[in-house]
Design an enzyme around this catalytic site. Sequence first.
Site, short mmCIF file in Angstrom:
data_model
loop_
_atom_site.label_atom_id
_atom_site.label_comp_id
_atom_site.label_asym_id
_atom_site.label_seq_id
_atom_site.Cartn_x
_atom_site.Cartn_y
_atom_site.Cartn_z
N PHE A 140 0.86 -1.19 0.00
CA PHE A 140 0.00 0.00 0.00
C PHE A 140 0.89 1.24 0.00
O PHE A 140 1.75 1.38 0.87
CB PHE A 140 -0.92 0.02 1.23
CG PHE A 140 -1.86 1.20 1.20
CD1 PHE A 140 -2.97 1.20 0.37
CD2 PHE A 140 -1.60 2.34 1.96
CE1 PHE A 140 -3.82 2.31 0.31
CE2 PHE A 140 -2.45 3.45 1.92
CZ PHE A 140 -3.57 3.43 1.08
N ASP A 225 9.40 2.71 1.52
CA ASP A 225 8.19 3.41 1.96
C ASP A 225 8.06 3.17 3.46
O ASP A 225 7.58 2.14 3.91
CB ASP A 225 6.96 2.87 1.22
CG ASP A 225 5.65 3.54 1.69
OD1 ASP A 225 5.68 4.22 2.73
OD2 ASP A 225 4.63 3.35 1.02
N LYS A 254 2.84 9.77 8.46
CA LYS A 254 2.09 9.40 9.67
C LYS A 254 2.60 9.98 11.01
O LYS A 254 2.14 11.00 11.46
CB LYS A 254 2.02 7.89 9.74
CG LYS A 254 1.02 7.32 8.71
CD LYS A 254 0.84 5.85 8.90
CE LYS A 254 -0.20 5.25 7.98
NZ LYS A 254 -1.56 5.51 8.35
C1 LIG Z 1 3.08 2.30 3.81
C2 LIG Z 1 2.14 3.42 3.49
N1 LIG Z 1 2.42 4.24 2.47
C3 LIG Z 1 1.62 5.26 2.15
C4 LIG Z 1 0.48 5.53 2.86
C5 LIG Z 1 -0.41 6.68 2.48
O1 LIG Z 1 -0.30 7.67 3.44
P1 LIG Z 1 -1.40 8.84 3.51
O2 LIG Z 1 -2.67 8.22 3.94
O3 LIG Z 1 -0.83 9.80 4.51
O4 LIG Z 1 -1.48 9.43 2.15
C6 LIG Z 1 0.15 4.71 3.94
C7 LIG Z 1 -1.09 4.94 4.71
O5 LIG Z 1 -1.60 4.11 5.38
C8 LIG Z 1 1.01 3.63 4.27
O6 LIG Z 1 0.74 2.82 5.29
#
Ligand SMILES: Cc1ncc(COP(=O)(O)O)c(C=O)c1O
Length: 403
Positions: A140, A225, A254
């Site tokens: 994700f 990520d 986050k």
């Molecule tokens: C690993 C990862 N990348 C990207 C995101 C996307 O982040 P945002 O919701 O702040 O756009 C998330 C959100 O849960 C995530 O867990």
Amino acid sequence: MEKQLEWTMHLDDTYYMNVFGKRMPVVFTHGKGVYLFSSEDKKYLDMIGGIAVSSLGHAHPRLVRAVCTQARKFIHCSNYFYIEKQAELARKLCDLGFADRVFLCNSGAEANEGAIKLARGYFYRQGAPRPKIVSADRSFHGRTMTTIAATGQEKMRTPFEPLMPGVVHVPYNDIDALKKEVDKTTCAVIIEMVQGESGVYPADLSYIRAIRSICDSTGALLIADEVQTGVARTGTFFAYEQYGITPDILTLAKGLAGGVPIGAVLSTQEASTGFLPGDHGSTFGGNPLACTAALAVLDEVDRKNLVGKAKSTGAFLVKKLRLLARKHEIIEEIRGAGLLIGISLKKPVAVALKKKCFEAGLLIGSVGDQVIRLAPPLILTRAQAASFITTFDAVLTESGSTI
Ligand SMILES: Cc1ncc(COP(=O)(O)O)c(C=O)c1O
């Protein structure tokens, strides 16, 4: 007040886009530490922390003071000008790990957009553009058009096609599959050290090391990520530290500013050459308020050794949960790192269990039908973790065959 809840539900049902389905029937009015309090005066132990966001819990005095002090001075100014807190935060993030350069934005998805764009720009500027991005199944990376293209979950991509072309997905933790796909047309491999959004699946040590060496031999950039795993969450400041490698580009969001929206792209000096002046930017990104909040969080992470606490409290929770797994047949497996923990269940009852926990004053997350996720504030004490275990045990016992 019941009315406050009813009224908010009514407004939400009527005016808010229905992207979240039916939410938990509660309105929180305030928080303190690891607790949230509802309009009906009920106290909840927050074991999900806004999904790994509220790193210092709620209403943390130092964070509140820092934000209020900055807001009284000025909240925003344009990136036309030098911004002291932005520069300080960039230096701090570089001091904490592999990076030489930082770009600040407003969310995880935006950070990943920036990272992918940087990787493409890097090869373009070298005079040899590379289109391909390799990502993992079940990953994700966000909800924007590029980050859903990178996300390895078909249900999130299909309704919005055509997406950004060039992304290929391979099974996670499968070195051979990766070797087959990463080649001289690949600009980047984007990977999570722990796949949080699909059920808390940690990467194998050998897998991440293999990604590093495959990237080295093909020239592809490694994008970590760490939107969910960064900022002490997994028991090291960055999760990559546990794998004995460094990425070329890394994304954070986050937990970085404890709930004030922020995202960050960190990179080596070399990879940062993918952006020339005018290539990238953000109106809000790196504004004084968000940067002040992030500096306060990082300061507190350091002062209170929250990296060490996430590791030890996480290990304590995992140990206790594994004991519960022996007692409650419904629990299949406990996995994760630090304070990012997945409890996989033998039956698709995660949502029902989450509701029972909610009634018992526990806030937990569910991922799909069969996994419970915990990502509590990093300030969670051992006593608070123990009280979670006691209540969770009681909920499992009471629910018995009814869930
Ligand atoms: C690993 C990862 N990348 C990207 C995101 C996307 O982040 P945002 O919701 O702040 O756009 C998330 C959100 O849960 C995530 O867990």
